[in-house]
Design an enzyme around this catalytic site. Structure first.
Site, mmCIF file in Angstrom:
data_model
loop_
_atom_site.group_PDB
_atom_site.id
_atom_site.type_symbol
_atom_site.label_atom_id
_atom_site.label_comp_id
_atom_site.label_asym_id
_atom_site.label_seq_id
_atom_site.Cartn_x
_atom_site.Cartn_y
_atom_site.Cartn_z
ATOM 1 N N PHE A 1 38.804 39.121 34.864
ATOM 2 C CA PHE A 1 40.011 38.498 34.295
ATOM 3 C C PHE A 1 40.952 37.919 35.344
ATOM 4 O O PHE A 1 41.790 37.081 35.029
ATOM 5 C CB PHE A 1 40.782 39.529 33.443
ATOM 6 N N LYS B 1 29.794 33.169 31.371
ATOM 7 C CA LYS B 1 30.327 34.183 30.441
ATOM 8 C C LYS B 1 31.640 34.658 31.057
ATOM 9 O O LYS B 1 31.665 35.517 31.933
ATOM 10 C CB LYS B 1 29.325 35.339 30.310
ATOM 11 N N GLU C 1 36.503 38.283 28.550
ATOM 12 C CA GLU C 1 37.038 38.179 27.184
ATOM 13 C C GLU C 1 38.564 38.282 27.172
ATOM 14 O O GLU C 1 39.208 37.931 26.195
ATOM 15 C CB GLU C 1 36.421 39.259 26.280
ATOM 16 N N SER D 1 34.470 44.942 38.291
ATOM 17 C CA SER D 1 34.688 46.287 38.834
ATOM 18 C C SER D 1 33.380 46.867 39.374
ATOM 19 O O SER D 1 32.282 46.456 38.966
ATOM 20 C CB SER D 1 35.252 47.186 37.738
ATOM 21 N N CYS E 1 41.186 41.271 44.292
ATOM 22 C CA CYS E 1 40.238 42.148 44.995
ATOM 23 C C CYS E 1 40.526 42.139 46.484
ATOM 24 O O CYS E 1 39.985 42.952 47.213
ATOM 25 C CB CYS E 1 38.808 41.726 44.719
ATOM 26 N N GLU F 1 40.851 52.317 43.365
ATOM 27 C CA GLU F 1 41.413 50.964 43.254
ATOM 28 C C GLU F 1 42.500 51.004 42.183
ATOM 29 O O GLU F 1 42.226 51.341 41.024
ATOM 30 C CB GLU F 1 40.312 49.977 42.851
HETATM 31 P P1 NAD Z 1 35.289 44.317 34.595
HETATM 32 O O1 NAD Z 1 34.208 44.903 35.418
HETATM 33 O O2 NAD Z 1 35.927 45.157 33.559
HETATM 34 O O3 NAD Z 1 34.754 42.999 33.822
HETATM 35 C C1 NAD Z 1 34.091 41.961 34.494
HETATM 36 C C2 NAD Z 1 33.109 41.294 33.537
HETATM 37 O O4 NAD Z 1 32.128 42.244 33.147
HETATM 38 C C3 NAD Z 1 33.743 40.758 32.269
HETATM 39 O O5 NAD Z 1 33.185 39.492 31.986
HETATM 40 C C4 NAD Z 1 33.351 41.779 31.208
HETATM 41 O O6 NAD Z 1 33.148 41.208 29.937
HETATM 42 C C5 NAD Z 1 32.053 42.352 31.725
HETATM 43 N N1 NAD Z 1 31.890 43.784 31.419
HETATM 44 C C6 NAD Z 1 32.869 44.724 31.330
HETATM 45 N N2 NAD Z 1 32.339 45.934 31.068
HETATM 46 C C7 NAD Z 1 31.005 45.757 30.993
HETATM 47 C C8 NAD Z 1 29.915 46.642 30.756
HETATM 48 N N3 NAD Z 1 30.095 47.951 30.539
HETATM 49 N N4 NAD Z 1 28.668 46.131 30.746
HETATM 50 C C9 NAD Z 1 28.449 44.818 30.969
HETATM 51 N N5 NAD Z 1 29.451 43.934 31.199
HETATM 52 C C10 NAD Z 1 30.717 44.388 31.219
HETATM 53 O O7 NAD Z 1 36.376 43.742 35.625
HETATM 54 P P2 NAD Z 1 37.839 43.167 35.322
HETATM 55 O O8 NAD Z 1 38.734 44.287 34.917
HETATM 56 O O9 NAD Z 1 37.755 41.973 34.450
HETATM 57 O O10 NAD Z 1 38.261 42.654 36.785
HETATM 58 C C11 NAD Z 1 38.864 43.462 37.748
HETATM 59 C C12 NAD Z 1 37.860 43.987 38.755
HETATM 60 O O11 NAD Z 1 37.157 42.899 39.366
HETATM 61 C C13 NAD Z 1 38.502 44.746 39.889
HETATM 62 O O12 NAD Z 1 37.747 45.893 40.166
HETATM 63 C C14 NAD Z 1 38.450 43.768 41.052
HETATM 64 O O13 NAD Z 1 38.448 44.365 42.332
HETATM 65 C C15 NAD Z 1 37.155 43.093 40.782
HETATM 66 N N6 NAD Z 1 37.083 41.807 41.463
HETATM 67 C C16 NAD Z 1 36.283 41.725 42.550
HETATM 68 C C17 NAD Z 1 36.218 40.545 43.263
HETATM 69 C C18 NAD Z 1 35.359 40.444 44.486
HETATM 70 O O14 NAD Z 1 35.224 39.348 45.004
HETATM 71 N N7 NAD Z 1 34.776 41.514 44.971
HETATM 72 C C19 NAD Z 1 36.975 39.442 42.852
HETATM 73 C C20 NAD Z 1 37.775 39.563 41.724
HETATM 74 C C21 NAD Z 1 37.827 40.759 41.034
#
Ligand code: NAD
Length: 491
Positions: free
Chosen positions: A151, A175, A178, A228, A283, A384
């Site tokens: 997000f 994708k 959401e 994450s 991140c 985090e």
């Molecule tokens: P998230 O992991 O909750 O969601 C990311 C994506 O995965 C979304 O599209 C979501 O629909 C999908 N998703 C969520 N749960 C899932 C599951 N159980 N199974 C399959 N798909 C699933 O992450 P978020 O809260 O949207 O974003 C924040 C996180 O992203 C933080 O941990 C941040 O550090 C990380 N991030 C990392 C970087 C990097 O470059 N390393 C960059 C930006 C954000």
């Protein structure tokens, strides 16, 4: 209420799923749209993949010089509409207008670098590797690829992958999160204006179900994930078990050191920007700040000054430095972590809980928070937080501080503030993180360089952006040819 459509096979179509979830403005809780969700979104992924496979078979034969022409047009459309896009990003993600513009500029830089694909995907050729035998290595696309994004950067992160994927000849499915699907809806309005085979680029909504469908579909050959760490680990293990190429960027917990010889005022400002920019939801946000040998407390004082001059509010309002966090649940989780830190002995130097933001009583607001003297074995130091919270700790030597940096499970970024070249060199060499900043607070690689997380911040081999992306979206083929002289004809 507007239910968002998917973009599949070159047209906007309703999802097969009747289940939806709400997309909200985190500053007001206003419901902006409804996004398709649930088991039935798997059928949407199947339709997008079928269209992508057909489009790929045409597109892979289009010369690379022609393929990159669409990127010039896409760049122009994004640039021309930057203000409208920035407004959408701010409304759905909460960041300030300036932060939204900044992330779109990063997206544009990736389009620009991918325009160099005709050079970047060039192979190797050796004539007469043995007598009368030539050998070459060429790069070919992998087929249908997909990205799954978080997000916190609704536009930029997709562009770490999409321009490289299509320039190298692949079809691509997006994708988005959401929680912030509206930015990609606008981007796909631009994509709809490009001269591409129908189905080459698709937008499919949903959550875990649509992600699982991507992980399981045999026609999808490569997956780029950002989010994450637990989900990144899941995507990597399931995707690779299913024979796919996977690059999965995870979470972070970024330490920043300040040595006594640093430019205190400049460092304090940059560090505050790093911790509190995007409300700490980056991140590459600094999280644990380690003052080294700060016996008089000068650094601490400068940081405090810099932090307290920041204004929290709705990101489209003038003079606002920091917006809300993404959801009410996220806000509650961050408040819990602050309370836990205090109960475990940390000193709350600045309490950002329950700020009063006039006109935005329902927003997910937290103002900057600073906790000092946090014990190193506590959750605040290890987890985090993804919110506007700084843990301020002190250490005696740079050796102790580097040891601490390397003890963490994440390895996304580590930074050092100093005016000593020798200290900078030592840190650059010894700190175990994929992105290093020296007198830089957010060491975000420019598009030419890979976004290089280590340890639990990354699963895979090739990262997003630049040459790594070109390699990720291509497979090498080595051809060895014999052409005996006796076959030469005279005409
Ligand atoms: P998230 O992991 O909750 O969601 C990311 C994506 O995965 C979304 O599209 C979501 O629909 C999908 N998703 C969520 N749960 C899932 C599951 N159980 N199974 C399959 N798909 C699933 O992450 P978020 O809260 O949207 O974003 C924040 C996180 O992203 C933080 O941990 C941040 O550090 C990380 N991030 C990392 C970087 C990097 O470059 N390393 C960059 C930006 C954000």
């Amino acid at each position: 209420m507007n239910i968002l459509k998917n973009y599949i096979n070159g047209v906007w179509v309703e999802s097969v799923s009747s289940e939806t979830i709400e997309v909200t403005n985190p500053a007001t809780q206003e419901v902006l749209a409804k996004v398709p969700f649930g088991e039935a979104t798997k059928t949407d992924v199947a339709a997008a993949t079928k269209a992508a496979s057909d489009a790929y078979n045409q597109w892979r034969n289009v010369p690379v010089m022609k393929r990159v022409q669409v990127l010039y047009k896409l760049k122009s459309l994004v640039e021309t509409n930057i203000d409208e896009l920035a407004e959408i990003i701010t409304i759905e993600s909460g960041k300030t207008r300036a932060e939204s513009i900044g992330e779109i500029q990063r997206a544009i830089e990736n389009i620009e670098v991918a325009c160099g694909t005709p050079m970047l995907m060039a192979g190797d050729f050796i004539e007469d590797i043995a007598s009368g035998i030539d050998e070459m290595m060429i790069r070919q696309p992998v087929g249908v690829a997909a990205c799954i994004t978080p997000f916190n950067f609704p536009s930029m992160i997709v562009f770490w992958f999409l321009p490289y994927a299509i320039a190298t000849g692949n079809a691509f499915i997006v994708k988005p999160s959401e929680k912030v699907p509206l930015t990609m809806m606008k981007i796909f309005e631009f994509i709809d204006q490009l001269d591409l085979p129908k189905g080459l680029l698709s937008l499919v909504h949903g959550g875990k179900d649509s992600v699982d469908a991507i992980l399981e579909h045999p026609e999808i050959k490569a997956i780029s994930f950002v989010g994450s760490t637990p989900v990144a680990r899941y995507i990597y293990s399931k995707g690779t078990a299913n024979g796919k190429r996977v690059q999965a960027q995870g979470g972070a917990k970024n330490p920043v050191l300040i040595l006594p010889d640093a430019d205190v005022e400049m460092s304090a400002k940059i560090i505050a920007d790093s911790v509190y920019g995007c409300a700490g939801q980056r991140c590459l946000a600094a999280s644990t700040i380690i003052t080294v040998g700060d016996e008089k407390g000068e650094i601490k004082e400068a940081i405090y000054e810099s932090v307290t001059s920041r204004t929290t509010g709705f990101g489209l309002d003038q003079g606002v430095h920091m917006g809300p966090v993404i959801t009410a649940e996220s806000k509650t989780r961050i408040e819990r972590l602050i309370a836990q830190g205090v109960s475990e002995g940390a000193n709350l130097l600045l309490d950002g809980r329950n700020p009063s933001i006039s006109g935005y009583d329902n927003g997910n607001f937290l103002a900057p928070t600073i906790l000092e003297n946090v014990a190193l074995d506590k959750e605040l130091i290890k987890t985090e937080i993804f919110g506007p919270v700084m843990s301020l700790i002190s250490m005696k030597t740079i050796e102790d501080a580097i040891k601490f940096v390397n003890s963490g499970k994440y390895g996304n970024m580590a930074c050092l503030f100093t005016s000593s070249g020798a200290s900078a060199r030592k840190f650059r060499n010894e700190a175990n993180a994929g992105n290093i900043g020296i007198n830089i607070g957010v060491a975000a690689p420019m598009a030419q360089f890979p976004f290089s997380g280590w340890k639990d911040s990354f699963f895979g081999d090739l990262h997003g952006q630049g040459k790594h992306a070109i390699e990720f979206f291509t497979q090498t083929k080595v051809v060895i040819e014999r052409w005996p002289k006796k076959w030469s004809r005279k005409f």
